[in-house]
Design a protein around this motif. Structure first.
Motif, PDB file in Angstrom:
ATOM      1  N   CYS A 124      -0.420  -1.277  12.969  1.00 19.56           N
ATOM      2  CA  CYS A 124       0.476  -1.546  11.839  1.00 19.56           C
ATOM      3  C   CYS A 124       1.708  -2.272  12.357  1.00 19.56           C
ATOM      4  N   PRO A 125       2.154  -3.369  11.722  1.00 20.79           N
ATOM      5  CA  PRO A 125       3.325  -4.112  12.215  1.00 20.79           C
ATOM      6  C   PRO A 125       4.607  -3.324  12.013  1.00 20.79           C
ATOM      7  N   THR A 144      -0.071  -0.434   2.886  1.00 19.36           N
ATOM      8  CA  THR A 144      -0.595   0.255   1.720  1.00 19.36           C
ATOM      9  C   THR A 144      -2.028   0.673   1.993  1.00 19.36           C
ATOM     10  N   ILE A 145      -2.584   1.525   1.101  1.00 23.56           N
ATOM     11  CA  ILE A 145      -3.963   1.990   1.230  1.00 23.56           C
ATOM     12  C   ILE A 145      -4.631   1.874  -0.127  1.00 23.56           C
ATOM     13  N   SER A 146      -5.970   1.776  -0.106  1.00 25.43           N
ATOM     14  CA  SER A 146      -6.726   1.844  -1.351  1.00 25.43           C
ATOM     15  C   SER A 146      -6.827   3.303  -1.780  1.00 25.43           C
ATOM     16  N   THR A 147      -6.929   3.532  -3.059  1.00 23.41           N
ATOM     17  CA  THR A 147      -6.817   4.902  -3.573  1.00 23.41           C
ATOM     18  C   THR A 147      -8.129   5.669  -3.527  1.00 23.41           C
ATOM     19  N   GLN A 148      -9.282   4.990  -3.599  1.00 29.36           N
ATOM     20  CA  GLN A 148     -10.559   5.693  -3.668  1.00 29.36           C
ATOM     21  C   GLN A 148     -10.989   6.185  -2.281  1.00 29.36           C
ATOM     22  N   ARG A 149     -11.404   7.450  -2.246  1.00 31.82           N
ATOM     23  CA  ARG A 149     -11.773   8.042  -0.956  1.00 31.82           C
ATOM     24  C   ARG A 149     -13.105   7.504  -0.436  1.00 31.82           C
ATOM     25  N   ASP A 150     -14.039   7.158  -1.313  1.00 31.77           N
ATOM     26  CA  ASP A 150     -15.346   6.699  -0.852  1.00 31.77           C
ATOM     27  C   ASP A 150     -15.301   5.295  -0.267  1.00 31.77           C
ATOM     28  N   SER A 151     -14.272   4.509  -0.578  1.00 31.77           N
ATOM     29  CA  SER A 151     -14.087   3.184   0.036  1.00 31.77           C
ATOM     30  C   SER A 151     -12.611   3.044   0.388  1.00 31.77           C
ATOM     31  N   LEU A 152     -12.241   3.680   1.474  1.00 27.23           N
ATOM     32  CA  LEU A 152     -10.834   3.787   1.865  1.00 27.23           C
ATOM     33  C   LEU A 152     -10.485   2.699   2.872  1.00 27.23           C
ATOM     34  N   TYR A 153      -9.509   1.860   2.511  1.00 27.33           N
ATOM     35  CA  TYR A 153      -9.033   0.797   3.386  1.00 27.33           C
ATOM     36  C   TYR A 153      -7.536   0.967   3.618  1.00 27.33           C
ATOM     37  N   LEU A 154      -7.100   0.532   4.792  1.00 27.03           N
ATOM     38  CA  LEU A 154      -5.687   0.466   5.133  1.00 27.03           C
ATOM     39  C   LEU A 154      -5.344  -1.003   5.348  1.00 27.03           C
ATOM     40  N   SER A 155      -4.308  -1.476   4.681  1.00 24.97           N
ATOM     41  CA  SER A 155      -3.927  -2.889   4.787  1.00 24.97           C
ATOM     42  C   SER A 155      -2.447  -2.997   5.088  1.00 24.97           C
ATOM     43  N   ASP A 158       3.037 -18.510   9.803  1.00 29.31           N
ATOM     44  CA  ASP A 158       2.077 -17.814   8.951  1.00 29.31           C
ATOM     45  C   ASP A 158       2.112 -16.312   9.231  1.00 29.31           C
ATOM     46  N   CYS A 159       1.925 -15.546   8.158  1.00 31.59           N
ATOM     47  CA  CYS A 159       1.910 -14.087   8.277  1.00 31.59           C
ATOM     48  C   CYS A 159       0.467 -13.599   8.441  1.00 31.59           C
ATOM     49  N   ARG A 160       0.323 -12.423   9.026  1.00 35.45           N
ATOM     50  CA  ARG A 160      -1.001 -11.866   9.292  1.00 35.45           C
ATOM     51  C   ARG A 160      -1.310 -10.745   8.304  1.00 35.45           C
ATOM     52  N   LEU A 161      -2.531 -10.770   7.809  1.00 34.96           N
ATOM     53  CA  LEU A 161      -3.063  -9.712   6.959  1.00 34.96           C
ATOM     54  C   LEU A 161      -4.070  -8.909   7.783  1.00 34.96           C
ATOM     55  N   ILE A 162      -3.804  -7.605   7.950  1.00 35.55           N
ATOM     56  CA  ILE A 162      -4.643  -6.729   8.773  1.00 35.55           C
ATOM     57  C   ILE A 162      -5.231  -5.653   7.862  1.00 35.55           C
ATOM     58  N   ILE A 163      -6.552  -5.531   7.857  1.00 38.91           N
ATOM     59  CA  ILE A 163      -7.244  -4.561   7.010  1.00 38.91           C
ATOM     60  C   ILE A 163      -8.243  -3.793   7.871  1.00 38.91           C
ATOM     61  N   ASP A 164      -8.233  -2.454   7.728  1.00 39.93           N
ATOM     62  CA  ASP A 164      -9.151  -1.584   8.457  1.00 39.93           C
ATOM     63  C   ASP A 164      -9.842  -0.655   7.470  1.00 39.93           C
ATOM     64  N   GLU A 189       8.573 -11.479   1.010  1.00 36.32           N
ATOM     65  CA  GLU A 189       8.198 -10.300   0.234  1.00 36.32           C
ATOM     66  C   GLU A 189       6.711 -10.397  -0.092  1.00 36.32           C
ATOM     67  N   VAL A 190       6.081  -9.233  -0.187  1.00 41.42           N
ATOM     68  CA  VAL A 190       4.657  -9.196  -0.489  1.00 41.42           C
ATOM     69  C   VAL A 190       4.365  -7.957  -1.319  1.00 41.42           C
ATOM     70  N   LYS A 191       3.410  -8.087  -2.243  1.00 42.60           N
ATOM     71  CA  LYS A 191       2.960  -6.975  -3.068  1.00 42.60           C
ATOM     72  C   LYS A 191       1.448  -6.926  -2.992  1.00 42.60           C
ATOM     73  N   GLN A 192       0.914  -5.776  -2.538  1.00 43.92           N
ATOM     74  CA  GLN A 192      -0.523  -5.597  -2.376  1.00 43.92           C
ATOM     75  C   GLN A 192      -1.050  -4.694  -3.486  1.00 43.92           C
ATOM     76  N   LEU A 193      -2.107  -5.136  -4.158  1.00 44.55           N
ATOM     77  CA  LEU A 193      -2.677  -4.415  -5.299  1.00 44.55           C
ATOM     78  C   LEU A 193      -4.171  -4.222  -5.058  1.00 44.55           C
ATOM     79  N   TRP A 194      -4.575  -2.959  -4.893  1.00 45.23           N
ATOM     80  CA  TRP A 194      -5.984  -2.631  -4.732  1.00 45.23           C
ATOM     81  C   TRP A 194      -6.617  -2.391  -6.093  1.00 45.23           C
ATOM     82  N   SER A 195      -7.891  -2.769  -6.211  1.00 47.13           N
ATOM     83  CA  SER A 195      -8.639  -2.524  -7.446  1.00 47.13           C
ATOM     84  C   SER A 195      -8.947  -1.031  -7.565  1.00 47.13           C
TER      85      SER A 195
END
Length: 543
Positions: free
Chosen positions: A147-148, A154-165, A178-184, A201-207
């Motif tokens: 994590c920078p 932020t994280i995705s909310t669903q436990r069955d498909s959990l991502y950290l970004s 350029d900025c880096r986007l890191i997702i695990d 500034e950045v705003k991340q929105l998970w489905s």
């Protein structure tokens, strides 16, 4: 872990729910209204409440006096905080100050302190702090991800498909890289890295399913001097690829997920609300109007124009894309849907606006039902909207004063009310360019006003200014140079004559003064001391 979560849900269902419809804090303390909006109950008389968090089962509020929990169990916490929130299972109270504290509502004790912001998954079984994953049952560290230090996490909310970004951000405008986007992925340990345009500034929105991420990035200033609003970009990420979303020219005002995709309000006013599917393909241009915010709820979405706009509210049903309601209210600071989506409230709060503080309850079709006015209203939140029986106290809105042009006698307010706006969504083709669509007059508002004949102002001859650039100076012609030279000679001649006149006046004044001094008679007074008088030697005056 899933069995434990189901057990917590059954325990929540056994808790008594609050009977208030809304809870609000104002200059006299914290109050709650019943389901008829007629009787208010004072929850606290503290006038220094700074923040609060509300669930169906309890209310937590804090200020200079500390923190108080109000519900089935009432207790106090001696701590000053800046914000309060609940975990998804309502087992922990998240208290944010210089550090983030977790307080258990069951044991009524502090369980963990974190140096940064804390996020939970949808079940509340895992919590995350700056890339470190903890189990909430024992708060033991499970995993750690990259994590920078300076960025957004932020994280995705669903436990069955959990991502950290996480996204790295630039601190200074001079550092345009350029900025880096890191997702695990938490379960499979898959790692993804991408580059996005430079961002302050950045705003991340998970489905809702936790598999698609929208990255809305922007810079506060445009180093190319092409836009006053800076640069805005919207990227769409899946495990397959990262793609840039084509939008109208101009800023991005808001981005939100809805039931069948996501909506973006973009472009210069009147801005356009565009519906995209989950694959990032444009489908409909819902509306072009003076709007800048999106509020989705279940199958409904409210497209509003707040802030420095006129306060228009358009309500659409997403299944059919039909407009089911419309209203207008200026000076709105807070918009909030009720839990079941049948009502929404509009609030004008202090200190954003220091006058006309109030809240208004509206139906989902935009009908005004109830209004309460205050000297100072700080915050209001929905609690429970089951069995609402609102006593309507708004019969007829105050008519706006007419604004009539004295030259033509046209009533512009009446014209605007009778004018029809093109609210019918338009189907967009995949190959259709939004730049061409923006310039098309068919999609603009079809409002026709009677215009008065106003004489055009002459264009400036000397200087032509361009936005955010140095002025371009036009070279004068030979005739203009000769005219300027003649004007300069006349000005010099006038200055010379003025100086000569002033010099002559000073000489005349000096001569007059001398003449007056000669005409003054001499004083005949004589002083002759007498040496033969007494011991005090007083003089003898003679005429």
């Amino acid at each position: 872990m899933q069995q434990l979560y189901q057990l917590l849900l059954t325990q929540q269902e056994s808790l008594p729910e609050l009977t208030y419809s809304v809870v609000y804090r104002h200059q006299k303390g914290l109050d709650g209204l019943d389901n008829k909006f007629t009787n208010s109950t004072q929850i606290s008389n503290h006038t220094s409440i700074k923040c609060m968090a509300i669930s169906k089962y309890s209310i937590v509020f804090g200020g200079d006096f500390g923190i108080e929990h109000w519900g089935k169990n009432q207790f106090n916490i001696q701590l000053k905080v800046q914000s309060i929130s609940f975990s998804p299972d309502y087992e922990y109270i998240i208290l944010s100050a210089k550090e983030t504290h977790l307080f258990s509502t069951k044991t009524q004790n502090f369980v963990k302190t974190f140096p940064h912001e804390v996020k939970f998954d949808s079940t509340g079984s895992l919590c995350f702090c700056k890339g470190i994953v903890y189990e909430t049952a024992t708060f033991q560290q499970l995993k750690q991800f990259k994590c920078p230090e300076y960025g957004d996490f932020t994280i995705s909310t669903q436990r069955d498909s959990l991502y950290l970004s996480s996204v790295t951000l630039i601190k200074h405008l001079e550092d345009l890289r350029d900025c880096r986007l890191i997702i695990d992925n938490y379960d499979s340990n898959k790692h993804f890295e991408h580059t996005i345009p430079p961002s302050n500034e950045v705003k991340q929105l998970w489905s809702d399913d936790g598999k698609i991420l929208l990255i809305w990035s922007q810079t506060l200033d445009d180093h190319t001097n092409q836009s006053y609003f800076g640069t805005h970009h919207l990227n769409h990420w899946t495990e397959d690829k990262l793609q840039n979303i084509e939008l109208f020219e101009g800023p991005i005002h808001d981005v939100q997920w809805v039931q069948n995709g996501f909506i973006v309000i973009t472009g210069y006013m009147p801005a356009g609300a565009i519906l995209f599917n989950k694959s990032g393909e444009k489908e409909y241009l819902i509306l072009q109007a003076h709007i800048n915010t999106i509020f989705p709820k279940n199958n409904l979405v409210a497209l509003c124009g707040f802030g420095n706009l006129t306060g228009d509210i358009y309500i659409y049903e997403m299944d059919s894309l039909k407009k089911v309601g419309q209203t207008k209210q200026d000076k709105v600071v807070q918009f909030e849907w009720s839990p079941n989506g049948e009502y929404f409230l509009l609030a004008t709060t202090f200190p954003r606006l220091r006058v006309d503080n109030q809240f208004i309850i509206c139906s989902k079709f935009g009908e005004f039902l109830h209004r309460e006015k205050f000297e100072e209203l700080y915050e209001i939140k929905w609690v429970n909207d089951t069995n609402l029986d609102i006593q309507i106290n708004i019969v007829e809105e105050v008519k706006q004063s007419k604004q009539i042009d004295l030259t033509t006698g046209v009533d512009f307010i009446k014209q605007m009310k009778e004018a029809k706006v093109n609210n019918q969504p338009r189907r967009l083709n995949k190959d259709e360019k939004l730049s061409n669509l923006r310039s098309s007059p068919q999609n603009q508002q079809t409002i026709q006003l009677v215009q008065t004949v106003v004489p055009q102002k002459p264009a400036p001859q000397k200087q032509i200014f361009m936005r955010r650039q140095e002025p371009i100076i036009q070279q004068p012609t030979a005739e203009e140079l000769e005219q300027q030279h003649q004007q300069q000679l006349q000005q010099q001649q006038m200055k010379l004559e003025k100086k000569q006149k002033q010099k002559q006046n000073r000489y005349i004044n000096h001569q007059n003064k001398k003449q007056k001094q000669k005409q003054v008679p001499q004083n005949d007074f004589q002083y002759e001391p007498n040496q033969n008088i007494g011991q005090n030697n007083y003089p003898i005056w003679q005429d």
